[in-house]
Design an enzyme around this catalytic site. Sequence first.
Site, PDB file in Angstrom:
ATOM      1  N   GLY A  40       0.823  -1.205   0.000  1.00 43.92           N
ATOM      2  CA  GLY A  40       0.000   0.000   0.000  1.00 43.92           C
ATOM      3  C   GLY A  40       0.857   1.255   0.000  1.00 43.92           C
ATOM      4  O   GLY A  40       2.061   1.218   0.255  1.00 43.92           O
ATOM      5  N   VAL A  61      -2.242  -7.588   9.494  1.00 40.19           N
ATOM      6  CA  VAL A  61      -3.411  -8.371   9.898  1.00 40.19           C
ATOM      7  C   VAL A  61      -3.062  -9.813  10.238  1.00 40.19           C
ATOM      8  O   VAL A  61      -3.901 -10.534  10.797  1.00 40.19           O
ATOM      9  CB  VAL A  61      -4.515  -8.348   8.813  1.00 40.19           C
ATOM     10  CG1 VAL A  61      -5.017  -6.934   8.591  1.00 40.19           C
ATOM     11  CG2 VAL A  61      -4.043  -8.983   7.517  1.00 40.19           C
ATOM     12  N   GLY A 106     -12.359 -14.002  13.153  1.00 40.78           N
ATOM     13  CA  GLY A 106     -12.528 -14.014  14.605  1.00 40.78           C
ATOM     14  C   GLY A 106     -12.981 -12.668  15.139  1.00 40.78           C
ATOM     15  O   GLY A 106     -13.835 -12.592  16.039  1.00 40.78           O
ATOM     16  N   TYR A 149      -0.539 -17.293  -4.322  1.00 42.69           N
ATOM     17  CA  TYR A 149      -1.661 -16.350  -4.347  1.00 42.69           C
ATOM     18  C   TYR A 149      -2.972 -17.092  -4.577  1.00 42.69           C
ATOM     19  O   TYR A 149      -3.953 -16.887  -3.847  1.00 42.69           O
ATOM     20  CB  TYR A 149      -1.433 -15.309  -5.442  1.00 42.69           C
ATOM     21  CG  TYR A 149      -2.492 -14.233  -5.510  1.00 42.69           C
ATOM     22  CD1 TYR A 149      -2.700 -13.355  -4.453  1.00 42.69           C
ATOM     23  CD2 TYR A 149      -3.283 -14.076  -6.654  1.00 42.69           C
ATOM     24  CE1 TYR A 149      -3.662 -12.359  -4.515  1.00 42.69           C
ATOM     25  CE2 TYR A 149      -4.236 -13.074  -6.738  1.00 42.69           C
ATOM     26  CZ  TYR A 149      -4.431 -12.223  -5.665  1.00 42.69           C
ATOM     27  OH  TYR A 149      -5.380 -11.227  -5.734  1.00 42.69           O
ATOM     28  N   TYR A 163     -16.617 -20.541   8.726  1.00 41.48           N
ATOM     29  CA  TYR A 163     -17.134 -19.667   9.790  1.00 41.48           C
ATOM     30  C   TYR A 163     -18.625 -19.391   9.588  1.00 41.48           C
ATOM     31  O   TYR A 163     -19.393 -19.289  10.550  1.00 41.48           O
ATOM     32  CB  TYR A 163     -16.358 -18.353   9.825  1.00 41.48           C
ATOM     33  CG  TYR A 163     -15.244 -18.344  10.851  1.00 41.48           C
ATOM     34  CD1 TYR A 163     -15.378 -17.664  12.060  1.00 41.48           C
ATOM     35  CD2 TYR A 163     -14.058 -19.023  10.618  1.00 41.48           C
ATOM     36  CE1 TYR A 163     -14.361 -17.650  12.998  1.00 41.48           C
ATOM     37  CE2 TYR A 163     -13.038 -19.025  11.549  1.00 41.48           C
ATOM     38  CZ  TYR A 163     -13.194 -18.329  12.741  1.00 41.48           C
ATOM     39  OH  TYR A 163     -12.181 -18.330  13.673  1.00 41.48           O
ATOM     40  N   ARG A 190       1.295  -5.377 -13.221  1.00 36.99           N
ATOM     41  CA  ARG A 190       0.008  -5.659 -13.849  1.00 36.99           C
ATOM     42  C   ARG A 190      -0.071  -5.006 -15.227  1.00 36.99           C
ATOM     43  O   ARG A 190       0.605  -4.026 -15.515  1.00 36.99           O
ATOM     44  CB  ARG A 190      -1.131  -5.207 -12.934  1.00 36.99           C
ATOM     45  CG  ARG A 190      -1.322  -6.168 -11.762  1.00 36.99           C
ATOM     46  CD  ARG A 190      -2.460  -5.785 -10.851  1.00 36.99           C
ATOM     47  NE  ARG A 190      -2.063  -4.761  -9.906  1.00 36.99           N
ATOM     48  CZ  ARG A 190      -2.799  -4.424  -8.844  1.00 36.99           C
ATOM     49  NH1 ARG A 190      -3.954  -5.024  -8.624  1.00 36.99           N
ATOM     50  NH2 ARG A 190      -2.380  -3.492  -8.011  1.00 36.99           N
TER      51      ARG A 190
END
Length: 331
Positions: A40, A61, A106, A149, A163, A190
């Site tokens: 990012g 994360v 979660g 990926y 979940y 890309r």
Amino acid sequence: MNSKKSILITGAAGFLGSHLCDRFIREGFLVIGMDNFITGDKKNISHLEHHSNFRFIEHDVTEFIKIDENLDYILHFASPASPIDYLKIPIQTLKVGSLGTHNLLGLAKAKRARILVASTSEVYGDPLVHPQPESYFGNVNSIGPRGVYDEAKRFQESITMAYHRFHGLDVRIVRIFNTYGPRMRLNDGRVIPAFMGQVLRGEDLTVFGDGLQTRSFCYVDDQIEGIFRLLFSDYSYPINIGNPNETTILDFAKEIISLGNSTQKIVYKPLPQNDPLQRQPDITLAKKLLNWQPKIHREQGMKITFDYFKGLTQEELYKKEHKDFSTYNKH
């Protein structure tokens, strides 16, 4: 007590993540953006820095996530998304799709929030069915270079549905096809930024293979609208969001040369391993369930995107990707 709905957007400083932040702020949400800036760019969200409805958390994360506020929604868009990135950081790519997704599921369970995870057309691999409907299981080489990926995203879908079935979690899954527009990284490998960067630098355009492989390009505003509608739908299974207007890479390269009023040549290099030969979404479900289909023609979207890249500084135009990824592959 604040009555506004709140949403956590991971990958907030990325191409799609930053556009999603803008959209949900316009819709009156309290937006928490999260990113660790592996791929990012702080520039993508700099305009939101002092916005009263935006808060940013720099965080990976794949590590435990703690959010004190209530959350109504979570959008999980944290992941490398270009071959250059996920081939440099294969382990982190797998971790963000597995550990990162597990952490966010979660969190959604704890907050009783609806979560939408960003999957990809890469779950179809090099498809043997064309165009690709959501019912197609794919043709993926799990141990090939692109497997880090492809399989990360396939696992992400699996654990999300687990979940949903086991915990009753409210989930949405978007399968994103090739998307383009302002804020793409020029040198991320890309097709669109690669071709546009080469035209703007006066370089010959590089086409891999014979150029007859196909892609279907969706402008970012259409993609964001589809994601927005999916989040607020009642459908928990994957949905393709993309533009079914298919073109060959060779024809597309010629379009970019024409767009730049350029006389550059096209040069050919070997096709990378497992590079998909066809890519076109079947958007029947999106039309039926979301009343969505792309509206922006490629000519219009390409002009906007090309003008964005033309506005880059010379330093940005010639900048190479020098980020040190070594720390992300250690564990």
